[in-house]
Design an enzyme around this catalytic site. Sequence first.
Site, PDB file in Angstrom:
ATOM      1  N   ARG A 147       0.821  -1.235   0.000  1.00 56.15           N
ATOM      2  CA  ARG A 147       0.000   0.000   0.000  1.00 56.15           C
ATOM      3  C   ARG A 147       0.845   1.272   0.000  1.00 56.15           C
ATOM      4  O   ARG A 147       0.406   2.333   0.424  1.00 56.15           O
ATOM      5  CB  ARG A 147      -0.969   0.020   1.193  1.00 56.15           C
ATOM      6  CG  ARG A 147      -1.930  -1.140   1.180  1.00 56.15           C
ATOM      7  CD  ARG A 147      -3.124  -0.902   2.070  1.00 56.15           C
ATOM      8  NE  ARG A 147      -4.018  -2.027   1.973  1.00 56.15           N
ATOM      9  CZ  ARG A 147      -3.928  -3.129   2.717  1.00 56.15           C
ATOM     10  NH1 ARG A 147      -2.974  -3.225   3.624  1.00 56.15           N
ATOM     11  NH2 ARG A 147      -4.768  -4.111   2.542  1.00 56.15           N
TER      12      ARG A 147
ATOM     13  N   LYS B 251       2.919  11.674 -11.215  1.00 63.00           N
ATOM     14  CA  LYS B 251       2.085  10.796 -12.041  1.00 63.00           C
ATOM     15  C   LYS B 251       2.851   9.509 -12.275  1.00 63.00           C
ATOM     16  O   LYS B 251       3.976   9.538 -12.801  1.00 63.00           O
ATOM     17  CB  LYS B 251       1.763  11.451 -13.395  1.00 63.00           C
ATOM     18  CG  LYS B 251       0.651  12.476 -13.328  1.00 63.00           C
ATOM     19  CD  LYS B 251       0.220  12.886 -14.734  1.00 63.00           C
ATOM     20  CE  LYS B 251      -0.864  13.944 -14.686  1.00 63.00           C
ATOM     21  NZ  LYS B 251      -1.207  14.449 -16.041  1.00 63.00           N
TER      22      LYS B 251
ATOM     23  N   GLU C  84       9.485  19.063 -24.637  1.00 59.12           N
ATOM     24  CA  GLU C  84       8.824  19.440 -23.373  1.00 59.12           C
ATOM     25  C   GLU C  84       9.407  20.758 -22.845  1.00 59.12           C
ATOM     26  O   GLU C  84       8.701  21.556 -22.256  1.00 59.12           O
ATOM     27  CB  GLU C  84       8.986  18.333 -22.313  1.00 59.12           C
ATOM     28  CG  GLU C  84       8.401  16.978 -22.704  1.00 59.12           C
ATOM     29  CD  GLU C  84       6.866  16.906 -22.648  1.00 59.12           C
ATOM     30  OE1 GLU C  84       6.209  17.924 -22.341  1.00 59.12           O
ATOM     31  OE2 GLU C  84       6.329  15.820 -22.941  1.00 59.12           O
TER      32      GLU C  84
ATOM     33  N   LYS D 103       7.448  23.202 -13.639  1.00 63.03           N
ATOM     34  CA  LYS D 103       6.580  22.051 -13.350  1.00 63.03           C
ATOM     35  C   LYS D 103       6.231  22.029 -11.865  1.00 63.03           C
ATOM     36  O   LYS D 103       5.084  21.763 -11.483  1.00 63.03           O
ATOM     37  CB  LYS D 103       7.244  20.740 -13.795  1.00 63.03           C
ATOM     38  CG  LYS D 103       6.324  19.551 -13.512  1.00 63.03           C
ATOM     39  CD  LYS D 103       6.188  18.560 -14.599  1.00 63.03           C
ATOM     40  CE  LYS D 103       5.080  17.557 -14.265  1.00 63.03           C
ATOM     41  NZ  LYS D 103       5.138  16.339 -15.016  1.00 63.03           N
TER      42      LYS D 103
ATOM     43  N   GLU E  71      -4.545  17.576 -11.140  1.00 61.00           N
ATOM     44  CA  GLU E  71      -5.076  18.040 -12.428  1.00 61.00           C
ATOM     45  C   GLU E  71      -6.571  18.325 -12.406  1.00 61.00           C
ATOM     46  O   GLU E  71      -7.324  17.835 -13.244  1.00 61.00           O
ATOM     47  CB  GLU E  71      -4.730  17.021 -13.536  1.00 61.00           C
ATOM     48  CG  GLU E  71      -4.700  17.659 -14.909  1.00 61.00           C
ATOM     49  CD  GLU E  71      -4.105  16.755 -15.986  1.00 61.00           C
ATOM     50  OE1 GLU E  71      -3.039  16.178 -15.768  1.00 61.00           O
ATOM     51  OE2 GLU E  71      -4.751  16.645 -17.032  1.00 61.00           O
TER      52      GLU E  71
ATOM     53  N   ARG F  47      -3.083  22.295 -13.847  1.00 66.20           N
ATOM     54  CA  ARG F  47      -2.096  21.312 -14.324  1.00 66.20           C
ATOM     55  C   ARG F  47      -2.348  20.921 -15.775  1.00 66.20           C
ATOM     56  O   ARG F  47      -1.430  20.478 -16.476  1.00 66.20           O
ATOM     57  CB  ARG F  47      -2.086  20.074 -13.407  1.00 66.20           C
ATOM     58  CG  ARG F  47      -0.946  19.119 -13.745  1.00 66.20           C
ATOM     59  CD  ARG F  47      -0.738  18.041 -12.687  1.00 66.20           C
ATOM     60  NE  ARG F  47       0.314  17.129 -13.103  1.00 66.20           N
ATOM     61  CZ  ARG F  47       0.975  16.320 -12.297  1.00 66.20           C
ATOM     62  NH1 ARG F  47       0.702  16.292 -11.013  1.00 66.20           N
ATOM     63  NH2 ARG F  47       1.913  15.526 -12.764  1.00 66.20           N
TER      64      ARG F  47
ATOM     65  N   ASN G  85      -0.480  19.954 -20.722  1.00 68.63           N
ATOM     66  CA  ASN G  85      -0.878  19.112 -21.857  1.00 68.63           C
ATOM     67  C   ASN G  85      -0.948  19.893 -23.167  1.00 68.63           C
ATOM     68  O   ASN G  85      -1.523  19.417 -24.146  1.00 68.63           O
ATOM     69  CB  ASN G  85      -2.243  18.471 -21.576  1.00 68.63           C
ATOM     70  CG  ASN G  85      -2.186  17.570 -20.368  1.00 68.63           C
ATOM     71  OD1 ASN G  85      -1.177  16.895 -20.148  1.00 68.63           O
ATOM     72  ND2 ASN G  85      -3.234  17.564 -19.564  1.00 68.63           N
TER      73      ASN G  85
ATOM     74  N   HIS H  96      -0.700  18.126 -26.473  1.00 69.93           N
ATOM     75  CA  HIS H  96      -0.748  16.694 -26.205  1.00 69.93           C
ATOM     76  C   HIS H  96      -1.998  16.008 -26.753  1.00 69.93           C
ATOM     77  O   HIS H  96      -1.975  14.805 -26.990  1.00 69.93           O
ATOM     78  CB  HIS H  96      -0.624  16.425 -24.697  1.00 69.93           C
ATOM     79  CG  HIS H  96       0.794  16.553 -24.183  1.00 69.93           C
ATOM     80  ND1 HIS H  96       1.566  17.672 -24.412  1.00 69.93           N
ATOM     81  CD2 HIS H  96       1.580  15.701 -23.471  1.00 69.93           C
ATOM     82  CE1 HIS H  96       2.761  17.510 -23.850  1.00 69.93           C
ATOM     83  NE2 HIS H  96       2.800  16.317 -23.277  1.00 69.93           N
TER      84      HIS H  96
ATOM     85  N   HIS I 214      -0.939  12.958 -28.625  1.00 72.15           N
ATOM     86  CA  HIS I 214      -1.293  11.595 -28.213  1.00 72.15           C
ATOM     87  C   HIS I 214      -2.023  10.855 -29.323  1.00 72.15           C
ATOM     88  O   HIS I 214      -1.819   9.650 -29.524  1.00 72.15           O
ATOM     89  CB  HIS I 214      -2.191  11.621 -26.962  1.00 72.15           C
ATOM     90  CG  HIS I 214      -1.419  11.872 -25.695  1.00 72.15           C
ATOM     91  ND1 HIS I 214      -2.004  12.359 -24.553  1.00 72.15           N
ATOM     92  CD2 HIS I 214      -0.113  11.680 -25.388  1.00 72.15           C
ATOM     93  CE1 HIS I 214      -1.086  12.475 -23.609  1.00 72.15           C
ATOM     94  NE2 HIS I 214       0.068  12.073 -24.090  1.00 72.15           N
TER      95      HIS I 214
ATOM     96  N   HIS J 258       7.401  10.187 -28.149  1.00 72.96           N
ATOM     97  CA  HIS J 258       6.410  11.100 -27.563  1.00 72.96           C
ATOM     98  C   HIS J 258       6.761  12.569 -27.867  1.00 72.96           C
ATOM     99  O   HIS J 258       5.915  13.350 -28.304  1.00 72.96           O
ATOM    100  CB  HIS J 258       6.348  10.845 -26.047  1.00 72.96           C
ATOM    101  CG  HIS J 258       5.478  11.802 -25.305  1.00 72.96           C
ATOM    102  ND1 HIS J 258       4.108  11.794 -25.416  1.00 72.96           N
ATOM    103  CD2 HIS J 258       5.785  12.808 -24.440  1.00 72.96           C
ATOM    104  CE1 HIS J 258       3.610  12.760 -24.653  1.00 72.96           C
ATOM    105  NE2 HIS J 258       4.606  13.388 -24.047  1.00 72.96           N
TER     106      HIS J 258
END
Length: 370
Positions: free
Chosen positions: A121, A143, A185, A227, A237, A241, A245, A248, A252, A265
């Site tokens: 956990r 993330k 980025e 960041k 997010e 946040r 993106n 993106h 994506h 990417h």
Amino acid sequence: MPLVKVSLGTRSYNIKIGGSLLPGLGADCAALKLGQKCAVITDTNVAARYAKPALASLNRAGFEPLLITVPAGETAKRLKQVEACYNQLAANRMERKSFIVALGGGVVGDLAGFVAASYLRGIPFVQVPTTLLAQVDSSVGGKTGVNLAAGKNLVGAFYQPRLVLCDLNALRTLPEREFRAGLAEVIKYGIIYDADLFVRLERDMPKILRRDAASLAHIVARSCEIKADVVSQDETESGLRAILNFGHTIGHAIEAITAYGRYLHGEAISIGQVAAAHLSAERLGLSTDEVERIRALFVTAGLPVELKLSASQRGGLLAAMTLDKKVSAGEIKFVLAERLGKVTWGQKVPSASVQRALDLVQFKPDRRKR
Ligand code: NAD
Ligand code: GLY
């Protein structure tokens, strides 16, 4: 040495940026008062170069490190690999106080972070990012996760590391294409948050491409500051946040329709950001001069700014956009730029506008290189 703090109350942590940080990994972990046992999760490419100094440093500081090596590449980001890591942690009696070191690029960081978030956990973890993309983006902000056959990053957790060590020396061995992909980025931070950074990138790109140490230290530190600033305000997010993106949604979708095999990417979001700049011009009045500067900076960084799409691929791209995680109630929302350094998120855009932006990034064989 630059030190950036991610301020998240009791889950706050530091990002250390500098040359030769790996030999100090053990001492840094000791300062965090972590348990004696730990696992270094890495991939085959990174292990060959950096496992030895990482393990030696941990040993010197009195830790008992276990090395777990996963295959290099995106396919390691899967639940089967998570289970294989759990089994090795359990077989070596890792406990709640034991910790994980994620030594590698974004793939290792996302996988090892998710293992740390869920084993017993949750046990502590430290990020030691070794790609430019991981140093400026994926190792910061918590993330973590893995892919499913249905899509990328569909299983995961927000789980913050206890420390991030960006050893700039590791970037020396990074393949050229991976290095340039990470720059996509960095350019993004200039567009979304810091016009001065954008100007500096325009000026210093040749030095950055030569991997000049001072220039790298500056861009990694500034990217991490931005960041950290964004994540500190919106960890999960729910709003701000989302600006991370930028480019993106289309990026994506480009990765998805090319089966994650043609573009890295960073390359896909380079085209995505140029398309988002065109959309921004149409919807928010971003000046044509700024659109052109954005396009030109990606070109200078050696990144793609257009792609060849047949009519059916174009349909696939639009369909893929509606499957993106960022879609809410079936509506695609974009992050768009008002000007360099200033974006807004949650912008609804009619599909005709998206079509026009795609026309502008469609590869044209006769387009003269500017
Ligand atoms: P990667 O981890 O696959 O690394 C790229 C390649 O470089 C790999 O072959 C790796 O073995 C090799 N490599 C790593 N460091 C090296 C070094 N110093 N020298 C030589 N080779 C080295 O790819 P990446 O671009 O770092 O990360 C991509 C992943 O990051 C994707 O899975 C993406 O979803 C994820 N990501 C996550 C976040 C986040 O916020 N968590 C953000 C952006 C991207
Ligand atoms: N890379 C996007 C984010 O961390 O939110």
